[in-house]
Design an enzyme around this catalytic site. Structure first.
Site, PDB file in Angstrom:
ATOM      1  N   SER A   1      52.231 -43.995  26.777  1.00 33.48           N
ATOM      2  CA  SER A   1      51.308 -45.013  26.275  1.00 33.48           C
ATOM      3  C   SER A   1      50.421 -45.492  27.414  1.00 33.48           C
ATOM      4  O   SER A   1      50.851 -45.533  28.574  1.00 33.48           O
ATOM      5  CB  SER A   1      52.069 -46.208  25.684  1.00 33.48           C
ATOM      6  OG  SER A   1      52.685 -46.973  26.710  1.00 33.48           O
ATOM      7  N   LYS A   2      49.193 -45.878  27.070  1.00 28.86           N
ATOM      8  CA  LYS A   2      48.266 -46.360  28.088  1.00 28.86           C
ATOM      9  C   LYS A   2      48.769 -47.664  28.697  1.00 28.86           C
ATOM     10  O   LYS A   2      48.666 -47.883  29.905  1.00 28.86           O
ATOM     11  CB  LYS A   2      46.875 -46.565  27.482  1.00 28.86           C
ATOM     12  CG  LYS A   2      45.845 -47.005  28.526  1.00 28.86           C
ATOM     13  CD  LYS A   2      44.460 -47.137  27.933  1.00 28.86           C
ATOM     14  CE  LYS A   2      43.448 -47.505  29.018  1.00 28.86           C
ATOM     15  NZ  LYS A   2      42.095 -47.663  28.471  1.00 28.86           N
ATOM     16  N   ARG A   3      49.337 -48.526  27.865  1.00 31.64           N
ATOM     17  CA  ARG A   3      49.797 -49.822  28.351  1.00 31.64           C
ATOM     18  C   ARG A   3      50.844 -49.648  29.442  1.00 31.64           C
ATOM     19  O   ARG A   3      50.835 -50.338  30.448  1.00 31.64           O
ATOM     20  CB  ARG A   3      50.362 -50.637  27.192  1.00 31.64           C
ATOM     21  CG  ARG A   3      50.875 -52.024  27.576  1.00 31.64           C
ATOM     22  CD  ARG A   3      51.482 -52.727  26.383  1.00 31.64           C
ATOM     23  NE  ARG A   3      52.568 -51.956  25.809  1.00 31.64           N
ATOM     24  CZ  ARG A   3      53.805 -51.937  26.315  1.00 31.64           C
ATOM     25  NH1 ARG A   3      54.074 -52.617  27.403  1.00 31.64           N
ATOM     26  NH2 ARG A   3      54.754 -51.228  25.733  1.00 31.64           N
TER      27      ARG A   3
ATOM     28  N   PHE B   1      41.214 -44.430  23.465  1.00 29.71           N
ATOM     29  CA  PHE B   1      40.747 -43.182  24.058  1.00 29.71           C
ATOM     30  C   PHE B   1      41.447 -41.985  23.412  1.00 29.71           C
ATOM     31  O   PHE B   1      42.402 -42.144  22.655  1.00 29.71           O
ATOM     32  CB  PHE B   1      41.021 -43.185  25.563  1.00 29.71           C
ATOM     33  CG  PHE B   1      42.469 -43.452  25.884  1.00 29.71           C
ATOM     34  CD1 PHE B   1      43.420 -42.455  25.786  1.00 29.71           C
ATOM     35  CD2 PHE B   1      42.881 -44.722  26.265  1.00 29.71           C
ATOM     36  CE1 PHE B   1      44.753 -42.687  26.063  1.00 29.71           C
ATOM     37  CE2 PHE B   1      44.224 -44.971  26.550  1.00 29.71           C
ATOM     38  CZ  PHE B   1      45.159 -43.947  26.439  1.00 29.71           C
TER      39      PHE B   1
END
Length: 494
Positions: A250-252, A22
């Site tokens: 971070s997305k994670r 994204f």
């Protein structure tokens, strides 16, 4: 939105996202800083999709990037796909090879043990491949043996690679500490370093404004630019965005809070979001915080960028949806909401209300908007701040809320009964002033304070104590709905 000026056509910046996820808030800030620098200086803004990593690129990522950029509503002047420029990349690589500044490396994959003379024992090059004669290299290539094309970094000459960064100052590194990095992989595909530099040179990019995590790559890029016969652009590396615990966003680890479309979907205004991101790692000389896009464009400069990483302050875990976001972002959004003309704010709220399933006309939305503008921080707050304007029937609420302060159920019953009679017989228009006069007179008649008269009515028509001003609310709801809701409230005691 400020229009491109193009007074300085030689100033060209680019935003070059890789479609492997994204649109990250850090990437959005990079785009915004490039855009502001271009527009402030009358230059050109280039969008280049760095999509040569075919194994990781996805169409959903491409869509997410463009969705985020479309929401920001900042234009660009030229658009390119790196995947359509691979022949240029290869041509650049072989031009460097022809100058003797690159060599074929037939090693299947270096194990990291061939040469460990770099800083902290890092791999630098394969001596056998680097020293291979031109004739032998040509013979093995002609025989079909796969190879990577590596840059021949100058060694044992004491040479340094240097550049001046607009944020971090002069940067110097010994060439002996730079590995012979690949230009082309064994499948003939260009590496990130080669493709990026070849495109930047071909597109005449004058300033590269990107994240600080690329700072160490820049030494390799300077070598590529010079080997290709191009003057390196001016560099400006931006401080990273980090979470409250100092880790890189971070997305994670941090979830959707790092995605631009998350902010869009919960009701941030794009101009407020841009304002917020600009204050992460940059500040105007006068330390203002609430800035319009035009004001940001007028005052933006690279000199205002800080060196230290910028913290996005959100709570983990968040107790409320609002805590998911940095308080300054929410505050700025509320400020920008209050700064919108009423008609424009109403137009932005209408699709949210209609999207939630309410049949609301633009005319009614425009009447509701002034009553809630000071009460919402995010656009989606309209669904909780104004829901009682849109429903046919109020959801259940605690009847105890109907009891006025220092009163009892009997007082509430008396007030609501009289209010229903008065409001049913207000002969003039169902407007603020007549309603105010009629209900204050009724309070005096009943021997109760105005506040004790108004609270039961407010709860009856809104379903809560915390609601917009009473008379304006009654006016928007209208006589029929007001009387029906008071009647419903009276059933509590009958």
């Amino acid at each position: 939105m400020p229009e491109p000026i193009h007074a300085n056509s030689s100033l060209r910046v680019r935003f070059a996202p890789s479609p492997t996820g994204f649109l990250h808030v850090g990437s959005a800030r990079t785009f915004i800083f490039n855009w502001l620098y271009a527009r402030h200086n009358g230059g050109a803004m280039i969008l280049r999709l760095d999509d040569t990593d075919v194994e990781r690129n996805t169409q959903s990522s491409v869509d997410s990037i463009f969705d985020g950029l479309k929401w920001l509503n900042l234009s660009w002047d030229e658009e390119y796909k790196q995947s359509e420029r691979i022949e240029l990349h290869r041509k650049t690589a072989w031009a460097i090879f022809e100058k003797g500044l690159a060599y074929r490396d037939f090693t299947p994959a270096h194990a990291g043990d061939a040469e460990k003379s770099g800083v902290q024992g890092t791999w630098l090059f394969n001596p056998g491949a680097r020293e291979l004669s031109g004739a032998e290299s040509d013979r093995r290539a002609a025989a079909g043996e796969p190879f990577a094309l590596r840059f021949r970094v100058p060694r044992e000459t004491g040479q340094t690679v240097r550049f001046s960064d607009a944020v971090y100052g002069d940067q110097v590194k010994a060439a002996d500490d730079i590995e012979d990095f690949a230009l082309l992989r064994s499948d003939g595909m260009p590496t990130y370093h080669l493709a990026s530099c070849a495109d930047d040179a071909d597109l005449h990019i004058s300033h590269i404004i990107r994240g600080q995590d690329h700072l160490t790559n820049t030494f390799k890029h300077v070598l590529i630019f010079e080997a290709a016969g191009s003057t390196p652009p001016q560099f400006a590396h931006l401080p990273l965005l980090v979470a409250p615990d100092g880790t890189k966003l971070s997305k994670r680890r941090h979830g959707p809070v790092v995605s631009v479309t998350t902010y869009r979907d919960v009701g941030f205004l794009p101009e407020a979001f841009i304002n917020f991101l600009c204050l992460l790692g940059w500040s105007p000389k006068d330390n203002r915080e609430n800035l319009s896009l035009q004001e940001l464009t007028d005052v933006f400069s690279l000199e205002g960028i800080n060196r230290s990483n910028a913290v996005v302050n959100f709570k983990e875990p968040a107790a409320t949806p609002e805590e998911t976001f940095d308080p300054k972002a929410v505050w700025l959004n509320a400020e920008h909401i209050r700064g919108l003309p009423m008609e424009e704010l109403s137009a932005r709220l209408l699709p949210i209300v209609q999207g939630a399933g309410f049949s609301v006309t633009p005319e009614k939305m425009l009447r509701v908007t002034p009553l809630i503008r000071e009460r919402i921080k995010l656009l989606c707050d309209v669904l909780t701040a104004a829901d009682f304007f849109f429903v046919d029937q109020l959801p259940p609420y605690d009847p105890a809320e109907l009891i006025p302060q220092k009163g009892d159920a009997a007082m509430a019953l008396k007030v609501l009964t009289r209010a229903r009679e008065v409001l049913a017989n207000v002969e003039v228009e169902f407007k603020h002033d007549p309603l105010d006069q009629a209900l204050r007179a009724a309070a005096q008649e009943l021997g109760v304070k105005a506040g004790q008269m108004f609270q039961p009515i407010r709860v009856a028509v809104c379903g809560r104590k915390n609601a917009p001003p009473l008379f304006e609310t009654l006016e928007v709801l209208g006589r029929e709905t007001t009387l029906a809701r008071i009647k419903q409230a009276l059933r509590v005691w009958k």
